[in-house]
Scaffold this motif. Structure first.
Motif, short mmCIF file in Angstrom:
data_model
loop_
_atom_site.label_atom_id
_atom_site.label_comp_id
_atom_site.label_asym_id
_atom_site.label_seq_id
_atom_site.Cartn_x
_atom_site.Cartn_y
_atom_site.Cartn_z
N ALA A 173 142.64 -94.12 -65.16
CA ALA A 173 143.68 -95.04 -65.61
C ALA A 173 143.32 -96.08 -66.59
O ALA A 173 143.90 -96.70 -67.42
N LEU A 174 141.96 -96.20 -66.81
CA LEU A 174 141.14 -96.81 -67.99
C LEU A 174 140.93 -96.36 -69.08
O LEU A 174 140.88 -97.06 -69.95
N ARG A 175 141.39 -95.07 -69.12
CA ARG A 175 141.00 -94.20 -70.42
C ARG A 175 142.20 -94.64 -71.63
O ARG A 175 143.32 -95.04 -71.18
N PRO A 176 141.80 -94.36 -72.85
CA PRO A 176 142.75 -94.64 -73.95
C PRO A 176 143.97 -93.75 -73.59
O PRO A 176 143.59 -92.45 -73.05
N PRO A 177 145.03 -93.90 -74.11
CA PRO A 177 146.15 -93.04 -73.75
C PRO A 177 146.63 -91.91 -74.88
O PRO A 177 147.30 -91.10 -74.63
N ARG A 178 145.86 -91.84 -76.00
CA ARG A 178 146.01 -91.08 -77.05
C ARG A 178 144.74 -90.35 -77.42
O ARG A 178 143.53 -91.20 -76.98
N ALA A 179 144.61 -89.29 -78.12
CA ALA A 179 143.61 -88.79 -78.73
C ALA A 179 143.19 -89.59 -80.12
O ALA A 179 144.05 -89.97 -80.63
N ALA A 180 142.12 -89.71 -80.43
CA ALA A 180 141.57 -90.11 -81.63
C ALA A 180 141.88 -89.30 -82.78
O ALA A 180 142.09 -88.02 -82.71
N THR A 181 142.39 -90.21 -83.98
CA THR A 181 142.33 -89.65 -85.11
C THR A 181 141.30 -89.25 -86.00
O THR A 181 140.10 -89.54 -85.47
N GLY A 182 141.32 -88.35 -87.14
CA GLY A 182 140.00 -88.07 -87.69
C GLY A 182 139.39 -89.47 -88.44
O GLY A 182 138.36 -89.38 -88.27
N ARG A 183 140.02 -90.30 -88.76
CA ARG A 183 139.66 -91.61 -89.19
C ARG A 183 139.00 -92.48 -88.14
O ARG A 183 137.81 -92.92 -88.36
N GLU A 184 139.59 -92.43 -87.14
CA GLU A 184 138.77 -93.04 -85.88
C GLU A 184 137.59 -92.47 -85.49
O GLU A 184 136.51 -93.02 -85.05
N ALA A 185 137.43 -91.14 -85.59
CA ALA A 185 136.37 -90.34 -85.06
C ALA A 185 135.27 -90.26 -86.34
O ALA A 185 133.94 -90.52 -85.98
N GLY A 186 135.75 -90.80 -87.36
CA GLY A 186 134.72 -90.73 -88.39
C GLY A 186 134.21 -89.47 -89.34
O GLY A 186 134.14 -88.64 -88.35
N LEU A 187 133.76 -89.70 -90.36
CA LEU A 187 133.16 -88.65 -91.12
C LEU A 187 131.80 -88.07 -90.93
O LEU A 187 131.31 -88.96 -90.05
N PRO A 188 131.39 -86.92 -90.67
CA PRO A 188 130.07 -86.53 -90.31
C PRO A 188 128.83 -87.09 -90.94
O PRO A 188 129.15 -87.62 -92.38
N LEU A 189 127.78 -87.39 -90.41
CA LEU A 189 126.62 -87.96 -91.05
C LEU A 189 126.54 -87.32 -92.32
O LEU A 189 125.66 -87.72 -93.25
N LEU A 190 126.67 -85.74 -92.52
CA LEU A 190 126.19 -85.17 -93.59
C LEU A 190 126.96 -85.75 -94.99
O LEU A 190 126.36 -85.81 -96.12
N VAL A 191 128.07 -86.15 -94.76
CA VAL A 191 129.05 -86.58 -95.77
C VAL A 191 128.33 -87.86 -96.43
O VAL A 191 128.08 -88.20 -97.50
N TRP A 192 128.08 -88.90 -95.12
CA TRP A 192 127.46 -90.08 -95.63
C TRP A 192 126.23 -90.18 -96.16
O TRP A 192 125.55 -90.97 -96.84
N SER A 193 125.34 -88.95 -95.93
CA SER A 193 123.98 -88.95 -96.50
C SER A 193 123.99 -88.71 -97.96
O SER A 193 122.89 -89.06 -98.42
N ALA A 194 124.97 -88.45 -98.41
CA ALA A 194 125.22 -88.36 -100.06
C ALA A 194 124.74 -89.83 -100.64
O ALA A 194 124.07 -89.74 -101.86
N VAL A 195 125.01 -90.80 -99.98
CA VAL A 195 124.66 -92.15 -100.52
C VAL A 195 123.14 -92.59 -100.59
O VAL A 195 122.70 -92.66 -101.73
N PRO A 196 122.52 -92.19 -99.35
CA PRO A 196 121.10 -92.41 -99.65
C PRO A 196 120.27 -91.42 -100.48
O PRO A 196 119.20 -91.64 -101.06
N LEU A 197 120.65 -90.12 -100.54
CA LEU A 197 120.38 -89.17 -101.22
C LEU A 197 120.70 -89.55 -102.58
O LEU A 197 119.52 -89.13 -103.64
N GLY A 198 121.56 -89.78 -103.08
CA GLY A 198 122.06 -90.21 -104.50
C GLY A 198 120.78 -91.21 -105.20
O GLY A 198 120.42 -91.34 -106.17
N LEU A 199 120.68 -92.22 -104.04
CA LEU A 199 119.80 -93.28 -104.43
C LEU A 199 118.50 -92.82 -105.00
O LEU A 199 117.75 -93.11 -105.72
N LEU A 200 118.13 -92.07 -103.94
CA LEU A 200 116.75 -91.36 -104.20
C LEU A 200 116.57 -90.38 -105.31
O LEU A 200 115.36 -90.44 -106.10
N VAL A 201 117.63 -89.62 -105.44
CA VAL A 201 117.44 -88.89 -106.72
C VAL A 201 117.54 -89.65 -108.00
O VAL A 201 116.82 -89.34 -108.91
N ALA A 202 118.39 -90.80 -107.90
CA ALA A 202 118.27 -91.91 -109.03
C ALA A 202 116.87 -92.52 -109.12
O ALA A 202 116.44 -92.76 -110.32
#
Length: 208
Positions: A173-202
């Motif tokens: 009864a305490l659980r959320p009433p619906r499934a999470a959307t893709g935005r709520e679940a978030g992008l995988p870390l592989l996608v976000w890793s492009a940011v530090p990798l881009g800084l490193l390449v630069a």
């Protein structure tokens, strides 16, 4: 050694009893979730990830003239591990929805159905540990460790999160009433890793 083991078992038993007492007190005061519960890194985790990234950019190894293929492989592997650690500290996410708990991973979220979760513990290192009915343990999150939280009198965010998720696992009864959307679940870390990798390449190959 036998006395030490007995003392350790007794300490664990006392902690379990204290946890059960706290959960019993929290249950009548815990409202049902109105939507997916999203837990993510706070300012402390983001600051730690940024500091780790800055340390690698300032003092990490860089390719030299005539870098060998083996050297490039080592540098590329180290860069991937570094990017994962940066994202793991600054961008972790745990999402609880109607079907269970989603843990952000490198490639895609890990789904833990509610009927598999026996309890959720806040570990000494600050992470949450999901204990499954079959004994599997899944580590996620990076809250402030209890010992560090007590020193600056920070709020018990990790313990509160673990208690609420444990109550959700036990009481549908305490659980959320619906499934999470893709935005709520978030992008995988592989996608976000492009940011530090881009800084490193630069940093490795400066323009101009």
């Amino acid at each position: 050694m036998r006395g030490v083991r007995q003392e350790s078992r007794e300490a664990r038993r006392v902690r379990r009893l204290e946890r059960e007492r706290r959960l019993a007190e929290l249950l009548p005061r815990t409202p049902p979730a109105t939507g997916p519960l999203v837990l993510r890194a706070g300012w402390g985790g983001r600051a730690a990830g940024a500091a780790f990234a800055a340390g690698m950019l300032l003092w990490g190894a860089e390719p030299g003239p005539g870098q060998s293929p083996g050297g490039w492989i080592v540098l590329a592997w180290a860069a991937l591990v570094w990017a994962w650690l940066c994202c793991r500290m600054a961008l972790w996410r745990i999402t609880a929805d109607a079907d269970g708990v989603l843990v952000r991973r490198w490639l895609r979220p890990r789904r833990l159905p509610w009927d598999r979760i026996r309890t959720v513990e806040h570990r000494r290192d600050g992470a949450l540990e999901f204990v499954a009915a079959d004994g599997e343990r899944v580590i996620a999150g990076a809250f402030a460790p209890p010992v560090l939280r007590r020193l600056p009198r920070l709020p018990a965010t990790g313990q509160r999160a673990a208690d609420r998720l444990a109550l959700m696992a036990r009481h549908p009864a305490l659980r959320p009433p619906r499934a999470a959307t893709g935005r709520e679940a978030g992008l995988p870390l592989l996608v976000w890793s492009a940011v530090p990798l881009g800084l490193l390449v630069a940093d490795w190959f400066p323009v101009g």
